[in-house]
Design a protein around this motif. Structure first.
Motif, PDB file in Angstrom:
ATOM      1  N   LEU A   1      36.310  20.366  27.867  1.00 20.42           N
ATOM      2  CA  LEU A   1      35.052  20.826  28.462  1.00 20.42           C
ATOM      3  C   LEU A   1      34.820  20.270  29.872  1.00 20.42           C
ATOM      4  O   LEU A   1      34.499  21.046  30.788  1.00 20.42           O
ATOM      5  CB  LEU A   1      33.876  20.476  27.553  1.00 20.42           C
ATOM      6  N   PRO A   2      34.976  18.966  30.107  1.00 15.86           N
ATOM      7  CA  PRO A   2      34.790  18.466  31.479  1.00 15.86           C
ATOM      8  C   PRO A   2      35.735  19.115  32.480  1.00 15.86           C
ATOM      9  O   PRO A   2      35.375  19.308  33.646  1.00 15.86           O
ATOM     10  CB  PRO A   2      35.072  16.959  31.350  1.00 15.86           C
TER      11      PRO A   2
ATOM     12  N   GLY B   1      27.381  29.279  35.094  1.00 14.52           N
ATOM     13  CA  GLY B   1      27.666  27.852  34.985  1.00 14.52           C
ATOM     14  C   GLY B   1      27.559  27.290  33.587  1.00 14.52           C
ATOM     15  O   GLY B   1      27.983  26.148  33.343  1.00 14.52           O
ATOM     16  N   ALA B   2      26.995  28.041  32.657  1.00 14.36           N
ATOM     17  CA  ALA B   2      26.866  27.562  31.273  1.00 14.36           C
ATOM     18  C   ALA B   2      28.131  27.918  30.491  1.00 14.36           C
ATOM     19  O   ALA B   2      28.584  29.052  30.518  1.00 14.36           O
ATOM     20  CB  ALA B   2      25.636  28.173  30.612  1.00 14.36           C
ATOM     21  N   MET B   3      28.689  26.942  29.799  1.00 15.55           N
ATOM     22  CA  MET B   3      29.853  27.180  28.959  1.00 15.55           C
ATOM     23  C   MET B   3      29.403  27.583  27.552  1.00 15.55           C
ATOM     24  O   MET B   3      28.274  27.295  27.144  1.00 15.55           O
ATOM     25  CB  MET B   3      30.722  25.927  28.893  1.00 15.55           C
TER      26      MET B   3
ATOM     27  N   GLN C   1      34.178  22.460  33.283  1.00 17.62           N
ATOM     28  CA  GLN C   1      32.909  22.285  33.980  1.00 17.62           C
ATOM     29  C   GLN C   1      33.116  21.891  35.445  1.00 17.62           C
ATOM     30  O   GLN C   1      32.302  22.220  36.304  1.00 17.62           O
ATOM     31  CB  GLN C   1      32.059  21.224  33.276  1.00 17.62           C
ATOM     32  N   SER C   2      34.189  21.185  35.713  1.00 15.80           N
ATOM     33  CA  SER C   2      34.460  20.716  37.077  1.00 15.80           C
ATOM     34  C   SER C   2      35.434  21.616  37.836  1.00 15.80           C
ATOM     35  O   SER C   2      35.683  21.394  39.018  1.00 15.80           O
ATOM     36  CB  SER C   2      35.014  19.289  37.042  1.00 15.80           C
TER      37      SER C   2
ATOM     38  N   VAL D   1      34.723  30.817  33.064  1.00 12.63           N
ATOM     39  CA  VAL D   1      34.886  30.257  34.406  1.00 12.63           C
ATOM     40  C   VAL D   1      35.329  31.345  35.385  1.00 12.63           C
ATOM     41  O   VAL D   1      34.845  31.417  36.518  1.00 12.63           O
ATOM     42  CB  VAL D   1      35.895  29.090  34.391  1.00 12.63           C
TER      43      VAL D   1
ATOM     44  N   LEU E   1      36.465  29.694  27.309  1.00 14.09           N
ATOM     45  CA  LEU E   1      36.094  28.852  28.442  1.00 14.09           C
ATOM     46  C   LEU E   1      36.775  29.334  29.720  1.00 14.09           C
ATOM     47  O   LEU E   1      36.164  29.384  30.792  1.00 14.09           O
ATOM     48  CB  LEU E   1      36.464  27.393  28.156  1.00 14.09           C
TER      49      LEU E   1
END
Length: 393
Positions: free
Chosen positions: A366-367, A274-276, A370-371, A323, A319
Motif C-alpha cells: 500500500l505505501p 488518490g483513494a486506494m 500511495q507514494s 493509480v 491498486l
C-alpha cells in the motif's frame, strides 16, 4: 436610506420564484443580466435555472458563463441494452461442474460471447450446458500463446488470460461460485446491464457527490457541486459487490465464520482521486481497450491457494489500475451490481491460515502505491504500467 424601487422589488420577487419561471426571453437584456447576478449571489443557479438564462440568448450572460467556467452537465442516456459486439464475459473455471452456474446466468449471458479459462491445475473435464457462445481455454492454450512466461496463470489468476485473449471493448468477469441476486424490489439483477451503465456514464473522481452517482435515474448533483466538474470523466473500472459470503481475509473468516452480508445497498459511487481500494475479482468489469494493459496478476503469494481469502492477485491488480486511472484522469466506480456468493468455501479449515503472509505484504504494498508518482510523459495506460514496473525494480 432610500426605499427600494419598484423595479428592484420586482427583481427580488423574480429571484424568489426563479425555479418556477419558464421564460425570460421577453425581458430586456439589462434586466436579465441584473437577475442573473442576483441569482449567482443568492446561490440559486441550478442546472434548470442556467438553461433558463442561456435560452434568452443574451451575449453578456453567455460570456459570463464562459468566464466563470460554468458548464452544463451532460445528462447521459443510461444504456438499457448493450451491444453483443462490444462485450466479452470472462469466467475463471476453478471447479469442473459449471452447470448450475451457467443455467442461473443464462438469461443474462446467453447473447454474449463467453471466454472460459480452465484452471491449469485442474485435471477434471469441464461440464458446461449447451446454448452458449463460448470458447474454452485450457493449459495447452495458455502455454501455446505465452510459452515460457514468468506470469503464473493458475488458480484465480487464470481469468487474466481471458482478459489477454479478449478482443472486445469491455470485459465483465464473475467468479464461478456466484449466482444472480434479487434487488430490494424483488427483481433479478442484470449484472451486465448495470456494469455497462457504470462504465458508459461519467465518473466524478475530483469532487465527491454526497448523493453518490449523479448520473443514475432520480439522482443529481447536490448544491455546491462545481459546474465545471459536472461533465465528469470516463469510467474505466466498475467494481461490483456481493451478498451472503463476505470476501474477508483468512483471520477475519476465522473470527466471523458465521457472519453473512445481508444488506443490499442500492448505490453506486465514484472512488475519489488518490483513494486506494481493495478491488475484488469476484464481480468486476472494465474498459479493455483502454485499461487492458493494467489488468494482469503482477503479485502472487508464495503459498497462494485456490480460495479468494488466500490470494492477493486481484488486490494488487486493483491498486495498479486505480493509480493508473488517477494519473490519466479516468474514474473508478464501486457499488452495484450485486451477485450472490456461494457458501461452499466458508466451512474450510481456515484456522491453518492465521499466519497468512498477505497481511504483512499489504503493509508494504500500500505505501508503494500511495507514494507512486508516474511521469507526466506517461499518457497511455501502457506507459503508466511500464513506469510503475520501473519503480518496482
Amino acid at each position: 436610506m432610500r426605499p427600494p424601487s419598484l423595479l428592484s422589488l420586482t427583481l427580488d420577487s423574480a429571484l424568489l420564484h426563479i425555479a418556477h419561471i419558464a421564460d425570460l426571453s421577453h425581458l430586456p437584456d439589462h434586466l436579465v443580466i441584473d437577475l442573473f447576478r442576483r441569482t449567482l449571489s443568492a446561490g440559486k443557479l441550478t442546472e434548470k435555472v442556467l438553461k433558463l438564462f442561456l435560452a434568452t440568448g443574451c451575449e453578456e450572460i453567455i460570456l459570463a458563463v464562459q468566464l466563470l467556467n460554468i458548464k452544463q452537465p451532460i445528462v447521459p442516456v443510461l444504456p438499457t441494452r448493450c451491444s453483443e459486439s462490444e462485450v466479452d464475459i470472462v469466467i475463471a473455471a476453478l471447479q469442473p461442474n459449471l452447470t448450475t452456474f451457467f443455467e442461473a446466468w443464462r438469461p443474462f449471458f446467453s447473447r454474449f460471447h463467453i471466454i472460459v479459462v480452465k484452471d491449469p491445475d485442474m485435471a477434471e473435464n469441464l461440464q458446461i450446458p449447451t446454448g452458449f457462445d463460448l470458447k474454452v481455454y485450457t493449459k495447452s492454450d495458455i502455454n501455446g500463446v505465452l510459452g515460457a512466461s514468468s506470469i503464473n496463470f493458475s488458480g484465480h489468476s487464470c481469468r487474466y488470460f481471458g482478459y489477454l485473449v479478449s478482443r472486445k471493448k469491455y470485459v465483465i468477469s464473475i467468479d464461478d461460485n456466484c449466482l444472480p441476486v434479487k434487488d430490494t424490489a424483488g427483481s433479478t439483477v442484470d449484472v451486465v446491464a448495470q456494469h455497462m451503465a457504470n462504465l458508459k456514464t461519467p465518473a466524478t473522481p475530483f469532487f465527491f457527490n454526497t448523493l453518490y452517482d449523479p448520473y443514475r435515474k432520480g439522482v443529481d448533483f447536490v448544491r455546491g457541486y462545481p459546474f465545471s466538474l459536472r461533465e465528469g470523466v470516463e469510467c474505466m473500472l466498475s467494481c461490483g459487490l456481493w451478498m451472503h459470503n463476505a470476501d474477508y481475509d483468512p483471520m477475519t473468516h476465522v473470527v466471523k465464520r458465521n457472519q453473512r452480508n445481508t444488506t443490499y445497498v442500492d448505490a453506486v459511487m465514484t472512488v475519489p482521486l488518490g483513494a486506494m481500494l481493495p478491488v475484488s475479482g469476484i464481480n468486476v468489469a472494465f474498459n479493455r481497450d483502454v485499461l487492458g494493459p493494467a489488468m494482469f496478476p503482477g503479485l502472487r503469494l508464495q503459498n497462494e491457494g485456490k480460495h479468494r481469502w488466500d490470494t492477493l492477485e486481484d488486490i494488487w491488480n486493483g491498486l495498479c489500475a486505480k493509480v493508473v486511472c488517477d494519473s490519466l484522469g479516468y474514474g473508478v466506480k464501486t457499488g452495484l451490481p450485486y451477485v450472490m456468493r456461494s457458501d461452499a468455501e466458508a466451512g474450510k479449515a481456515l484456522e491453518s491460515l492465521k499466519d497468512w503472509e498477505g497481511v504483512k505484504v499489504m503493509d508494504d504494498v500500500l505505501p508503494f502505491f500511495q507514494s507512486l508518482k508516474l511521469s507526466r510523459t506517461a499518457v497511455t495506460v501502457d506507459d503508466c504500467v511500464k513506469g510503475a514496473s520501473w519503480n518496482c525494480t
